[in-house]
Design a protein around this motif. Structure first.
Motif, PDB file in Angstrom:
ATOM      1  N   PRO A  41       0.821  -1.209   0.000  1.00 37.35           N
ATOM      2  CA  PRO A  41       0.000   0.000   0.000  1.00 37.35           C
ATOM      3  C   PRO A  41       0.859   1.265   0.000  1.00 37.35           C
ATOM      4  O   PRO A  41       1.823   1.376   0.753  1.00 37.35           O
ATOM      5  CB  PRO A  41      -0.804  -0.117   1.300  1.00 37.35           C
ATOM      6  CG  PRO A  41      -0.894  -1.590   1.536  1.00 37.35           C
ATOM      7  CD  PRO A  41       0.434  -2.132   1.066  1.00 37.35           C
ATOM      8  N   GLY A  42       0.534   2.190  -0.890  1.00 40.43           N
ATOM      9  CA  GLY A  42       1.245   3.457  -0.985  1.00 40.43           C
ATOM     10  C   GLY A  42       2.564   3.390  -1.731  1.00 40.43           C
ATOM     11  O   GLY A  42       3.208   4.406  -1.955  1.00 40.43           O
ATOM     12  N   GLU A  43       2.987   2.205  -2.121  1.00 39.29           N
ATOM     13  CA  GLU A  43       4.279   2.025  -2.774  1.00 39.29           C
ATOM     14  C   GLU A  43       4.149   2.196  -4.288  1.00 39.29           C
ATOM     15  O   GLU A  43       3.107   1.953  -4.871  1.00 39.29           O
ATOM     16  CB  GLU A  43       4.789   0.610  -2.462  1.00 39.29           C
ATOM     17  CG  GLU A  43       6.245   0.393  -2.721  1.00 39.29           C
ATOM     18  CD  GLU A  43       6.686  -0.982  -2.225  1.00 39.29           C
ATOM     19  OE1 GLU A  43       7.649  -1.034  -1.440  1.00 39.29           O
ATOM     20  OE2 GLU A  43       6.071  -1.989  -2.624  1.00 39.29           O
ATOM     21  N   ARG A  44       5.253   2.608  -4.917  1.00 37.07           N
ATOM     22  CA  ARG A  44       5.296   2.680  -6.380  1.00 37.07           C
ATOM     23  C   ARG A  44       6.475   1.852  -6.866  1.00 37.07           C
ATOM     24  O   ARG A  44       7.426   1.616  -6.127  1.00 37.07           O
ATOM     25  CB  ARG A  44       5.346   4.113  -6.886  1.00 37.07           C
ATOM     26  CG  ARG A  44       6.610   4.845  -6.605  1.00 37.07           C
ATOM     27  CD  ARG A  44       6.542   6.281  -7.161  1.00 37.07           C
ATOM     28  NE  ARG A  44       7.699   7.014  -6.761  1.00 37.07           N
ATOM     29  CZ  ARG A  44       7.823   7.722  -5.643  1.00 37.07           C
ATOM     30  NH1 ARG A  44       6.811   7.794  -4.806  1.00 37.07           N
ATOM     31  NH2 ARG A  44       8.933   8.346  -5.370  1.00 37.07           N
ATOM     32  N   ILE A  45       6.373   1.437  -8.135  1.00 39.05           N
ATOM     33  CA  ILE A  45       7.384   0.565  -8.712  1.00 39.05           C
ATOM     34  C   ILE A  45       7.457   0.816 -10.208  1.00 39.05           C
ATOM     35  O   ILE A  45       6.469   1.210 -10.826  1.00 39.05           O
ATOM     36  CB  ILE A  45       7.044  -0.915  -8.411  1.00 39.05           C
ATOM     37  CG1 ILE A  45       8.220  -1.837  -8.721  1.00 39.05           C
ATOM     38  CG2 ILE A  45       5.785  -1.345  -9.156  1.00 39.05           C
ATOM     39  CD1 ILE A  45       8.024  -3.251  -8.192  1.00 39.05           C
ATOM     40  N   VAL A  46       8.639   0.603 -10.768  1.00 43.89           N
ATOM     41  CA  VAL A  46       8.822   0.676 -12.222  1.00 43.89           C
ATOM     42  C   VAL A  46       8.965  -0.751 -12.718  1.00 43.89           C
ATOM     43  O   VAL A  46       9.904  -1.452 -12.330  1.00 43.89           O
ATOM     44  CB  VAL A  46      10.073   1.510 -12.592  1.00 43.89           C
ATOM     45  CG1 VAL A  46      10.258   1.539 -14.103  1.00 43.89           C
ATOM     46  CG2 VAL A  46       9.969   2.918 -12.019  1.00 43.89           C
ATOM     47  N   LEU A  47       8.017  -1.178 -13.565  1.00 44.09           N
ATOM     48  CA  LEU A  47       8.042  -2.547 -14.077  1.00 44.09           C
ATOM     49  C   LEU A  47       8.402  -2.562 -15.556  1.00 44.09           C
ATOM     50  O   LEU A  47       7.848  -1.799 -16.349  1.00 44.09           O
ATOM     51  CB  LEU A  47       6.680  -3.221 -13.873  1.00 44.09           C
ATOM     52  CG  LEU A  47       6.296  -3.508 -12.425  1.00 44.09           C
ATOM     53  CD1 LEU A  47       4.893  -4.110 -12.355  1.00 44.09           C
ATOM     54  CD2 LEU A  47       7.307  -4.448 -11.786  1.00 44.09           C
ATOM     55  N   PRO A  48       9.318  -3.458 -15.940  1.00 44.38           N
ATOM     56  CA  PRO A  48       9.702  -3.572 -17.348  1.00 44.38           C
ATOM     57  C   PRO A  48       8.667  -4.370 -18.139  1.00 44.38           C
ATOM     58  O   PRO A  48       8.026  -5.264 -17.600  1.00 44.38           O
ATOM     59  CB  PRO A  48      11.025  -4.330 -17.281  1.00 44.38           C
ATOM     60  CG  PRO A  48      10.903  -5.158 -16.038  1.00 44.38           C
ATOM     61  CD  PRO A  48      10.077  -4.353 -15.071  1.00 44.38           C
ATOM     62  N   THR A  49       8.529  -4.030 -19.419  1.00 43.27           N
ATOM     63  CA  THR A  49       7.595  -4.758 -20.284  1.00 43.27           C
ATOM     64  C   THR A  49       8.301  -5.731 -21.211  1.00 43.27           C
ATOM     65  O   THR A  49       7.651  -6.552 -21.849  1.00 43.27           O
ATOM     66  CB  THR A  49       6.768  -3.786 -21.146  1.00 43.27           C
ATOM     67  OG1 THR A  49       7.648  -3.082 -22.029  1.00 43.27           O
ATOM     68  CG2 THR A  49       5.973  -2.827 -20.281  1.00 43.27           C
ATOM     69  N   GLY A  50       9.609  -5.613 -21.337  1.00 46.44           N
ATOM     70  CA  GLY A  50      10.359  -6.525 -22.187  1.00 46.44           C
ATOM     71  C   GLY A  50      10.294  -6.213 -23.666  1.00 46.44           C
ATOM     72  O   GLY A  50      10.742  -7.007 -24.487  1.00 46.44           O
ATOM     73  N   ILE A  51       9.758  -5.035 -24.025  1.00 49.97           N
ATOM     74  CA  ILE A  51       9.677  -4.662 -25.442  1.00 49.97           C
ATOM     75  C   ILE A  51      10.190  -3.242 -25.658  1.00 49.97           C
ATOM     76  O   ILE A  51      10.146  -2.400 -24.763  1.00 49.97           O
ATOM     77  CB  ILE A  51       8.239  -4.753 -26.006  1.00 49.97           C
ATOM     78  CG1 ILE A  51       7.295  -3.817 -25.257  1.00 49.97           C
ATOM     79  CG2 ILE A  51       7.738  -6.196 -25.988  1.00 49.97           C
ATOM     80  CD1 ILE A  51       6.021  -3.498 -25.988  1.00 49.97           C
ATOM     81  N   ALA A  52      10.651  -2.999 -26.863  1.00 56.85           N
ATOM     82  CA  ALA A  52      11.031  -1.664 -27.329  1.00 56.85           C
ATOM     83  C   ALA A  52      10.404  -1.503 -28.708  1.00 56.85           C
ATOM     84  O   ALA A  52      10.240  -2.485 -29.444  1.00 56.85           O
ATOM     85  CB  ALA A  52      12.554  -1.532 -27.399  1.00 56.85           C
ATOM     86  N   ILE A  53      10.028  -0.276 -29.058  1.00 55.30           N
ATOM     87  CA  ILE A  53       9.368  -0.032 -30.346  1.00 55.30           C
ATOM     88  C   ILE A  53      10.032   1.121 -31.088  1.00 55.30           C
ATOM     89  O   ILE A  53      10.715   1.948 -30.488  1.00 55.30           O
ATOM     90  CB  ILE A  53       7.857   0.256 -30.184  1.00 55.30           C
ATOM     91  CG1 ILE A  53       7.608   1.497 -29.305  1.00 55.30           C
ATOM     92  CG2 ILE A  53       7.126  -0.963 -29.635  1.00 55.30           C
ATOM     93  CD1 ILE A  53       6.138   1.914 -29.196  1.00 55.30           C
ATOM     94  N   ALA A  54       9.808   1.162 -32.395  1.00 55.85           N
ATOM     95  CA  ALA A  54      10.233   2.280 -33.240  1.00 55.85           C
ATOM     96  C   ALA A  54       8.985   2.777 -33.949  1.00 55.85           C
ATOM     97  O   ALA A  54       8.450   2.106 -34.843  1.00 55.85           O
ATOM     98  CB  ALA A  54      11.291   1.845 -34.245  1.00 55.85           C
ATOM     99  N   LEU A  55       8.499   3.919 -33.509  1.00 51.19           N
ATOM    100  CA  LEU A  55       7.300   4.508 -34.109  1.00 51.19           C
ATOM    101  C   LEU A  55       7.678   5.349 -35.318  1.00 51.19           C
ATOM    102  O   LEU A  55       8.745   5.971 -35.332  1.00 51.19           O
ATOM    103  CB  LEU A  55       6.591   5.405 -33.089  1.00 51.19           C
ATOM    104  CG  LEU A  55       6.010   4.693 -31.875  1.00 51.19           C
ATOM    105  CD1 LEU A  55       5.716   5.697 -30.774  1.00 51.19           C
ATOM    106  CD2 LEU A  55       4.768   3.932 -32.270  1.00 51.19           C
TER     107      LEU A  55
END
Length: 170
Positions: A41-55
């Protein structure tokens, strides 16, 4: 019907599934986390998605929250929507926060954590002026249109109720 926009994608982690829509006509594709995590509760986190894109130039991708995670678990995105610019080539990561005051939220590998919406964006050119042209809204900011029972006062309040009262008085 418009043709789909071609977006190049690279798996940063070989076993991560490619983003896809859950249903025909969905605006966003699901992003998953490639790491298990716990969010107190109240915590934040940075989660990786395992993808990179070129728009393509003239496009951006926007990372939006998942409404189910918000409603069921109190999980939100800290910077919603997150912006992925056309020139960015790094791994897309999602910043989550647990707004539930009591429960820890657990994420397993490949749980859906956000959605990605690709949109065409306009290039702009700014022109400095001494005065801006007038508008109906003018400088009215946050809450200036009212529309919620908790908003009171002369400029807020329930405009619908005021309109009904005015008609009943006629």
């Amino acid at each position: 019907m418009r043709e789909p926009v071609d977006v190049l994608i690279r798996r940063v982690r070989a076993d991560v599934p490619l983003p896809s829509t859950a249903h025909p006509g969905d605006a966003g594709v699901d992003l998953v986390t490639c790491e298990a995590a716990e969010l107190a509760p109240g915590e934040r986190i940075v989660l990786p998605t395992g993808i990179a894109i070129a728009l393509p130039d003239g496009y951006a991708a926007f990372v939006h929250p998942r409404s189910g995670l918000a409603a069921r678990c109190g999980v939100a995105l800290v910077n919603a929507p997150g912006t992925v610019d056309a020139g960015y080539r790094g791994e897309i990561k999602v910043i989550l926060v647990n707004l539930d005051p009591r429960e820890t939220v657990r994420f397993g590998r490949f749980d859906r954590i956000a959605q990605l919406v690709v949109q065409q964006v306009e290039k702009v050119r700014f022109h400095e002026v001494a005065e801006l042209p007038g508008s109906a809204r003018a400088e009215g900011g946050f809450g200036s249109t009212g529309g919620h029972a908790a908003v009171g006062g002369a400029t807020g309040g329930n405009r619908y109720a005021s309109a009904v009262s005015d008609r009943e008085g006629q």
